[in-house]
Design a protein around this motif. Sequence first.
Motif, PDB file in Angstrom:
ATOM      1  N   TYR A 131      -8.664  57.604  45.971  1.00 39.78           N
ATOM      2  CA  TYR A 131      -8.635  56.147  46.019  1.00 39.78           C
ATOM      3  C   TYR A 131      -7.386  55.668  46.738  1.00 39.78           C
ATOM      4  O   TYR A 131      -6.399  56.400  46.875  1.00 39.78           O
ATOM      5  CB  TYR A 131      -8.671  55.569  44.595  1.00 39.78           C
ATOM      6  N   GLU A 132      -7.451  54.430  47.169  1.00 43.62           N
ATOM      7  CA  GLU A 132      -6.242  53.808  47.700  1.00 43.62           C
ATOM      8  C   GLU A 132      -5.342  53.330  46.559  1.00 43.62           C
ATOM      9  O   GLU A 132      -4.126  53.454  46.628  1.00 43.62           O
ATOM     10  CB  GLU A 132      -6.624  52.644  48.621  1.00 43.62           C
ATOM     11  N   VAL A 133      -5.955  52.777  45.511  1.00 39.87           N
ATOM     12  CA  VAL A 133      -5.211  52.294  44.349  1.00 39.87           C
ATOM     13  C   VAL A 133      -5.875  52.830  43.087  1.00 39.87           C
ATOM     14  O   VAL A 133      -7.092  52.722  42.926  1.00 39.87           O
ATOM     15  CB  VAL A 133      -5.174  50.750  44.296  1.00 39.87           C
ATOM     16  N   ALA A 134      -5.066  53.413  42.200  1.00 40.83           N
ATOM     17  CA  ALA A 134      -5.558  53.846  40.887  1.00 40.83           C
ATOM     18  C   ALA A 134      -4.731  53.154  39.821  1.00 40.83           C
ATOM     19  O   ALA A 134      -3.497  53.186  39.853  1.00 40.83           O
ATOM     20  CB  ALA A 134      -5.442  55.366  40.733  1.00 40.83           C
ATOM     21  N   VAL A 135      -5.424  52.512  38.883  1.00 42.36           N
ATOM     22  CA  VAL A 135      -4.781  51.743  37.815  1.00 42.36           C
ATOM     23  C   VAL A 135      -5.068  52.432  36.491  1.00 42.36           C
ATOM     24  O   VAL A 135      -6.230  52.691  36.164  1.00 42.36           O
ATOM     25  CB  VAL A 135      -5.314  50.291  37.775  1.00 42.36           C
ATOM     26  N   LEU A 136      -4.017  52.701  35.719  1.00 42.74           N
ATOM     27  CA  LEU A 136      -4.182  53.301  34.393  1.00 42.74           C
ATOM     28  C   LEU A 136      -4.008  52.221  33.342  1.00 42.74           C
ATOM     29  O   LEU A 136      -2.929  51.644  33.208  1.00 42.74           O
ATOM     30  CB  LEU A 136      -3.155  54.415  34.172  1.00 42.74           C
ATOM     31  N   GLY A 137      -5.082  51.941  32.593  1.00 42.23           N
ATOM     32  CA  GLY A 137      -5.020  50.972  31.506  1.00 42.23           C
ATOM     33  C   GLY A 137      -5.795  49.712  31.825  1.00 42.23           C
ATOM     34  O   GLY A 137      -5.544  49.065  32.844  1.00 42.23           O
ATOM     35  N   GLY A 138      -6.728  49.345  30.930  1.00 39.48           N
ATOM     36  CA  GLY A 138      -7.614  48.219  31.181  1.00 39.48           C
ATOM     37  C   GLY A 138      -7.332  46.993  30.347  1.00 39.48           C
ATOM     38  O   GLY A 138      -8.249  46.252  29.982  1.00 39.48           O
ATOM     39  N   GLY A 139      -6.062  46.740  30.015  1.00 38.64           N
ATOM     40  CA  GLY A 139      -5.688  45.494  29.361  1.00 38.64           C
ATOM     41  C   GLY A 139      -5.560  44.371  30.377  1.00 38.64           C
ATOM     42  O   GLY A 139      -6.002  44.501  31.529  1.00 38.64           O
ATOM     43  N   PRO A 140      -4.952  43.233  29.997  1.00 36.28           N
ATOM     44  CA  PRO A 140      -4.827  42.109  30.939  1.00 36.28           C
ATOM     45  C   PRO A 140      -4.153  42.496  32.248  1.00 36.28           C
ATOM     46  O   PRO A 140      -4.607  42.088  33.326  1.00 36.28           O
ATOM     47  CB  PRO A 140      -3.983  41.095  30.155  1.00 36.28           C
ATOM     48  N   ALA A 141      -3.068  43.288  32.178  1.00 34.63           N
ATOM     49  CA  ALA A 141      -2.385  43.698  33.407  1.00 34.63           C
ATOM     50  C   ALA A 141      -3.288  44.569  34.268  1.00 34.63           C
ATOM     51  O   ALA A 141      -3.375  44.387  35.491  1.00 34.63           O
ATOM     52  CB  ALA A 141      -1.089  44.438  33.074  1.00 34.63           C
ATOM     53  N   GLY A 142      -3.973  45.534  33.650  1.00 31.59           N
ATOM     54  CA  GLY A 142      -4.839  46.434  34.400  1.00 31.59           C
ATOM     55  C   GLY A 142      -6.041  45.736  34.999  1.00 31.59           C
ATOM     56  O   GLY A 142      -6.440  46.018  36.138  1.00 31.59           O
ATOM     57  N   ILE A 143      -6.643  44.830  34.226  1.00 30.08           N
ATOM     58  CA  ILE A 143      -7.775  44.049  34.745  1.00 30.08           C
ATOM     59  C   ILE A 143      -7.344  43.273  35.987  1.00 30.08           C
ATOM     60  O   ILE A 143      -8.020  43.297  37.028  1.00 30.08           O
ATOM     61  CB  ILE A 143      -8.296  43.077  33.666  1.00 30.08           C
ATOM     62  N   ALA A 144      -6.226  42.570  35.872  1.00 29.67           N
ATOM     63  CA  ALA A 144      -5.757  41.746  36.988  1.00 29.67           C
ATOM     64  C   ALA A 144      -5.354  42.597  38.183  1.00 29.67           C
ATOM     65  O   ALA A 144      -5.659  42.262  39.336  1.00 29.67           O
ATOM     66  CB  ALA A 144      -4.582  40.880  36.538  1.00 29.67           C
ATOM     67  N   ALA A 145      -4.665  43.717  37.933  1.00 30.30           N
ATOM     68  CA  ALA A 145      -4.221  44.575  39.036  1.00 30.30           C
ATOM     69  C   ALA A 145      -5.405  45.156  39.792  1.00 30.30           C
ATOM     70  O   ALA A 145      -5.446  45.132  41.030  1.00 30.30           O
ATOM     71  CB  ALA A 145      -3.337  45.698  38.492  1.00 30.30           C
ATOM     72  N   ALA A 146      -6.379  45.694  39.068  1.00 28.15           N
ATOM     73  CA  ALA A 146      -7.525  46.329  39.716  1.00 28.15           C
ATOM     74  C   ALA A 146      -8.372  45.317  40.470  1.00 28.15           C
ATOM     75  O   ALA A 146      -8.778  45.556  41.623  1.00 28.15           O
ATOM     76  CB  ALA A 146      -8.365  47.060  38.664  1.00 28.15           C
ATOM     77  N   ALA A 147      -8.653  44.177  39.835  1.00 28.89           N
ATOM     78  CA  ALA A 147      -9.485  43.163  40.487  1.00 28.89           C
ATOM     79  C   ALA A 147      -8.812  42.638  41.748  1.00 28.89           C
ATOM     80  O   ALA A 147      -9.467  42.434  42.782  1.00 28.89           O
ATOM     81  CB  ALA A 147      -9.773  42.015  39.518  1.00 28.89           C
ATOM     82  N   THR A 148      -7.502  42.440  41.693  1.00 30.78           N
ATOM     83  CA  THR A 148      -6.785  41.891  42.847  1.00 30.78           C
ATOM     84  C   THR A 148      -6.716  42.886  43.998  1.00 30.78           C
ATOM     85  O   THR A 148      -6.921  42.520  45.163  1.00 30.78           O
ATOM     86  CB  THR A 148      -5.374  41.466  42.419  1.00 30.78           C
ATOM     87  N   ALA A 149      -6.438  44.155  43.690  1.00 23.67           N
ATOM     88  CA  ALA A 149      -6.387  45.163  44.751  1.00 23.67           C
ATOM     89  C   ALA A 149      -7.749  45.342  45.407  1.00 23.67           C
ATOM     90  O   ALA A 149      -7.855  45.443  46.635  1.00 23.67           O
ATOM     91  CB  ALA A 149      -5.894  46.492  44.180  1.00 23.67           C
ATOM     92  N   ALA A 150      -8.804  45.388  44.590  1.00 21.81           N
ATOM     93  CA  ALA A 150     -10.147  45.570  45.140  1.00 21.81           C
ATOM     94  C   ALA A 150     -10.588  44.357  45.944  1.00 21.81           C
ATOM     95  O   ALA A 150     -11.244  44.497  46.988  1.00 21.81           O
ATOM     96  CB  ALA A 150     -11.132  45.849  44.014  1.00 21.81           C
ATOM     97  N   ARG A 151     -10.242  43.164  45.464  1.00 18.80           N
ATOM     98  CA  ARG A 151     -10.595  41.952  46.196  1.00 18.80           C
ATOM     99  C   ARG A 151      -9.946  41.943  47.582  1.00 18.80           C
ATOM    100  O   ARG A 151     -10.500  41.370  48.534  1.00 18.80           O
ATOM    101  CB  ARG A 151     -10.147  40.725  45.388  1.00 18.80           C
ATOM    102  N   ALA A 152      -8.795  42.589  47.709  1.00 13.58           N
ATOM    103  CA  ALA A 152      -8.115  42.685  49.002  1.00 13.58           C
ATOM    104  C   ALA A 152      -8.703  43.779  49.889  1.00 13.58           C
ATOM    105  O   ALA A 152      -8.191  44.042  50.981  1.00 13.58           O
ATOM    106  CB  ALA A 152      -6.626  42.945  48.780  1.00 13.58           C
ATOM    107  N   GLY A 153      -9.761  44.429  49.410  1.00 13.53           N
ATOM    108  CA  GLY A 153     -10.455  45.418  50.223  1.00 13.53           C
ATOM    109  C   GLY A 153     -10.003  46.848  50.020  1.00 13.53           C
ATOM    110  O   GLY A 153     -10.436  47.734  50.762  1.00 13.53           O
TER     111      GLY A 153
END
Length: 454
Positions: free
Chosen positions: A19-41
């Motif tokens: 992957y280009e970005v891997a996020v560990l942890g699906g709390g508020p920070a992880g949700i926001a980090a993953a969604a934002t990185a993916a939205r940027a392509g």
Amino acid sequence: MPQKSIQEPAREVPLYGEYEVAVLGGGPAGIAAAATAARAGKRTLLIERYGFLGGMGTAAGVTNFCGLHGNVHGEHHRLVQGIASELLARIDRLDGLNKPHLILGKVFAQAYDTAAYKIAADDLLATHKVDILFHALGAGVVMTDERRIDALMVETKAGRRAVSAGIFIDCSGDGDLAAWAGVPFEVGDEDGHPLYPSMMLRLNGIDPVRAGDAWRTIPQLMEQATAAGTHRFPRKSAIVRPQRSGIEWRVNFTQVAREDGHAINGIEPDDLTRGEIEGRKQALAAFEFLRTVPGFEKSYIVDLPPQLGIRETRRIKGGYQLSGEDVLGCASFDDSIGVNGWPIEAHVPGDVVFTFPPIPESRGYNELPYRMLVPEGIDNLLVAGRCASMTHEGQSAARVSGACFVMGEAAGSAASLALAGNRMPRDIAVEKLQEALRQQGAFIGRGQAVPQGL
């Protein structure tokens, strides 16, 4: 006495994905980090130990967003916008979002239904095309260079797997990934004691008419019960508030300590085990007391969450440590990536003590610097959430979900900018990050107009 050990044989570990970005942890920070990185392509994977998202908000049954709002010169505003607004809108469409309610007459919090939160988070990540790996527990890292993480190891039902990525974002809450990579960290106060954990519970079967504003009268009833010797409580401050249905209320009377009186340490396995058991005992005692309160006589426990609610464990050392003085002084930073409007919430022995910036004299919020997300020593790692770079007092405020959403969105945006510019996250142009956050609807302070409404 030296601890005994067993030598684990070397083995080949299957690569789960690149992957280009891997996020560990699906709390508020992880949700926001993953969604934002993916939205940027960016091809993004979110790894979560449970089978659902939300972190302490769902796994520990918190059922309440703190830190979304701020008291700005005596007026209430929802300061946390951006990707958090997308999630809140989804929860609201599922009829799972309460109206904001006042805490201590000074700042708003906002309750939600945990099932709606889980479903809304799934939908948010699906919309932005985030890959998710549930039931995967982080287990370590592989590094061929002391400054760069090559792969994150995870344990799954199919055995150990490896995930490689260009940039990793640690949103584990406990700073697990950062610690495995050798990032320096602190735990707790100057004596190493973290904030006390709590065991939440939810009750159903309440008569909302008879219960009325029970949260106003329960503290006095607790004092009377203590004086009469009929009940003992681990702490003075109690949270007893209705959920959206009115017949269901969330409850927290608990403060989970070790035998020596200090807080359970959430990164010590034996402490965690004892804490879970003691937390349930305290929850049962709270329930037995509440059955004596008008409107609660026929109530019953509808939920004890999957885990104890952990407030603080590791806090990594980054380019800047947010302090208690920053919170109370409503600090500004040139590299601000968002704001925190929650006060210092100190869980001291037997009580919870809130300390606010001056109200209404102050603007009521502090900015959060990008440097607190950038750990020392590792080039392709960002850290967001309650394990970011803060002092014990600073973390007592900025550990809540509002600030975690802010930090996560900034980390996801920073990762995408670093990848796009072939740079290390610490070397990106902060001005570009701030502009990207503004364009995404985030409020970062820095002279920006304060968002209107709740």
